[in-house]
Design a protein around this motif. Sequence first.
Motif, PDB file in Angstrom:
ATOM      1  N   SER A 139       6.225 -11.784  -5.829  1.00 23.36           N
ATOM      2  CA  SER A 139       6.579 -11.313  -6.904  1.00 23.36           C
ATOM      3  C   SER A 139       6.047 -11.964  -8.305  1.00 23.36           C
ATOM      4  O   SER A 139       5.777 -13.096  -8.386  1.00 23.36           O
ATOM      5  CB  SER A 139       8.405 -11.350  -6.731  1.00 23.36           C
ATOM      6  N   TYR A 140       6.319 -11.208  -9.306  1.00 24.42           N
ATOM      7  CA  TYR A 140       6.327 -11.847 -10.702  1.00 24.42           C
ATOM      8  C   TYR A 140       7.291 -12.854 -10.715  1.00 24.42           C
ATOM      9  O   TYR A 140       8.596 -12.754 -10.320  1.00 24.42           O
ATOM     10  CB  TYR A 140       6.571 -10.699 -11.936  1.00 24.42           C
ATOM     11  N   ARG A 141       7.211 -13.943 -11.706  1.00 24.49           N
ATOM     12  CA  ARG A 141       8.265 -14.837 -11.939  1.00 24.49           C
ATOM     13  C   ARG A 141       9.375 -14.114 -12.708  1.00 24.49           C
ATOM     14  O   ARG A 141       9.389 -14.295 -13.883  1.00 24.49           O
ATOM     15  CB  ARG A 141       7.659 -16.000 -12.440  1.00 24.49           C
ATOM     16  N   ASP A 142      10.415 -13.830 -11.899  1.00 28.51           N
ATOM     17  CA  ASP A 142      11.340 -12.993 -12.887  1.00 28.51           C
ATOM     18  C   ASP A 142      12.515 -12.893 -12.172  1.00 28.51           C
ATOM     19  O   ASP A 142      13.218 -11.802 -11.520  1.00 28.51           O
ATOM     20  CB  ASP A 142      10.796 -11.494 -13.073  1.00 28.51           C
ATOM     21  N   LEU A 143      13.556 -14.113 -12.001  1.00 30.40           N
ATOM     22  CA  LEU A 143      14.635 -14.322 -11.484  1.00 30.40           C
ATOM     23  C   LEU A 143      15.686 -13.330 -12.071  1.00 30.40           C
ATOM     24  O   LEU A 143      16.323 -12.611 -11.477  1.00 30.40           O
ATOM     25  CB  LEU A 143      15.097 -15.676 -11.342  1.00 30.40           C
ATOM     26  N   ALA A 144      15.792 -13.418 -13.433  1.00 33.39           N
ATOM     27  CA  ALA A 144      16.809 -12.771 -14.024  1.00 33.39           C
ATOM     28  C   ALA A 144      16.746 -11.198 -14.047  1.00 33.39           C
ATOM     29  O   ALA A 144      17.783 -10.571 -14.112  1.00 33.39           O
ATOM     30  CB  ALA A 144      16.800 -13.142 -15.380  1.00 33.39           C
ATOM     31  N   GLY A 145      15.530 -10.681 -13.792  1.00 34.87           N
ATOM     32  CA  GLY A 145      15.189  -9.072 -13.609  1.00 34.87           C
ATOM     33  C   GLY A 145      14.967  -8.828 -12.271  1.00 34.87           C
ATOM     34  O   GLY A 145      14.596  -7.581 -12.041  1.00 34.87           O
ATOM     35  N   PHE A 146      15.045  -9.695 -11.152  1.00 31.47           N
ATOM     36  CA  PHE A 146      14.979  -9.450  -9.801  1.00 31.47           C
ATOM     37  C   PHE A 146      13.612  -8.793  -9.540  1.00 31.47           C
ATOM     38  O   PHE A 146      13.209  -8.164  -8.722  1.00 31.47           O
ATOM     39  CB  PHE A 146      16.069  -8.450  -9.261  1.00 31.47           C
ATOM     40  N   GLY A 147      12.611  -9.200 -10.340  1.00 35.55           N
ATOM     41  CA  GLY A 147      11.357  -8.794 -10.324  1.00 35.55           C
ATOM     42  C   GLY A 147      10.929  -7.509 -10.691  1.00 35.55           C
ATOM     43  O   GLY A 147       9.799  -7.151 -10.150  1.00 35.55           O
ATOM     44  N   ARG A 148      11.986  -6.777 -11.264  1.00 39.63           N
ATOM     45  CA  ARG A 148      11.658  -5.433 -11.300  1.00 39.63           C
ATOM     46  C   ARG A 148      11.289  -5.017 -12.959  1.00 39.63           C
ATOM     47  O   ARG A 148      11.000  -4.006 -13.196  1.00 39.63           O
ATOM     48  CB  ARG A 148      12.963  -4.623 -10.987  1.00 39.63           C
ATOM     49  N   ARG A 149      11.197  -6.156 -13.677  1.00 40.99           N
ATOM     50  CA  ARG A 149      10.460  -5.799 -15.143  1.00 40.99           C
ATOM     51  C   ARG A 149       9.216  -5.973 -15.274  1.00 40.99           C
ATOM     52  O   ARG A 149       8.248  -6.890 -14.674  1.00 40.99           O
ATOM     53  CB  ARG A 149      11.180  -7.014 -15.803  1.00 40.99           C
ATOM     54  N   ALA A 150       8.434  -5.081 -16.037  1.00 40.36           N
ATOM     55  CA  ALA A 150       7.015  -5.196 -16.380  1.00 40.36           C
ATOM     56  C   ALA A 150       6.720  -6.381 -17.019  1.00 40.36           C
ATOM     57  O   ALA A 150       7.410  -6.900 -17.911  1.00 40.36           O
ATOM     58  CB  ALA A 150       6.490  -4.027 -17.139  1.00 40.36           C
ATOM     59  N   MET A 151       5.691  -7.093 -16.217  1.00 36.42           N
ATOM     60  CA  MET A 151       5.205  -8.360 -17.148  1.00 36.42           C
ATOM     61  C   MET A 151       3.474  -8.436 -17.123  1.00 36.42           C
ATOM     62  O   MET A 151       2.987  -7.812 -16.394  1.00 36.42           O
ATOM     63  CB  MET A 151       5.599  -9.493 -16.255  1.00 36.42           C
ATOM     64  N   ASP A 152       3.231  -8.889 -18.068  1.00 33.43           N
ATOM     65  CA  ASP A 152       1.473  -9.201 -18.231  1.00 33.43           C
ATOM     66  C   ASP A 152       1.350 -10.582 -17.952  1.00 33.43           C
ATOM     67  O   ASP A 152       1.643 -11.468 -18.810  1.00 33.43           O
ATOM     68  CB  ASP A 152       1.172  -8.901 -19.528  1.00 33.43           C
TER      69      ASP A 152
END
Length: 250
Positions: free
Chosen positions: A63-76
Amino acid sequence: MIDLNADLGEGFGRWHLTDDEQLLSVVTSANVACGFHAGDPVTMRRVCELAAERGVRVGAQVSYRDLAGFGRRAMDVPSAELAAEVAYQIGALEVFARAAGTRVSYVKPHGALYNRIVRDREQAAAVIEGVLLADASLPVLGLPGSVVLELAAKAGLPAVTEAFADRAYTDEGTLVPRGRDGAVVTDPEAIVERSLSLARSGSVDALSGARIEVRARSLCLHGDTPGAVDLARRVRERLLESGVRVEAFA
């Protein structure tokens, strides 16, 4: 023949989201969170041990590194960084898999990353680079017709298609974004029937009502939905009753 996969190990510390032990009695492949959208070392180790005991294949859910968003937030994320992070997640899970007497058998991207690499060639290439860094023999699980599976095949990695019985599809065969009405199918009987249709005919009704082709070797059963364990059992039972063999792809 169809594989049943589920997202497991999606807890963190004292917080638990999925009933890993019960789901591992139903599915044939376990997509294990590797710490970037969920999961922690203790959870990863425990799920690998349970999977090994039950003969369930272990997959790295990167996943993207996104614990707070559970990996569901768009990231670049820059390509080099994403490739390294994908390899890192696979490697971390492999330690616990081998300690449990098994191994990481495939890779499945999660959430925003999964959806992004359906069409984004640069991000998809970074994911494939990360998989190759970790293990150049690992199958990649993804949406039929996606760029990431195209690049996986070109790189010599087994490209494995999957479908979702509890997610709505667009007419183009992609998943309807979760923010849209009707994106998640909640009726248990509808999910069971969609599972059977996907496994037997490789087709399903899109959100618009159009019948679309979705040919998949693996069927995802989300573990974070209410009644997930009972629903997974119903899906498996209906498949077996209908003559569909349930077997891991890896």
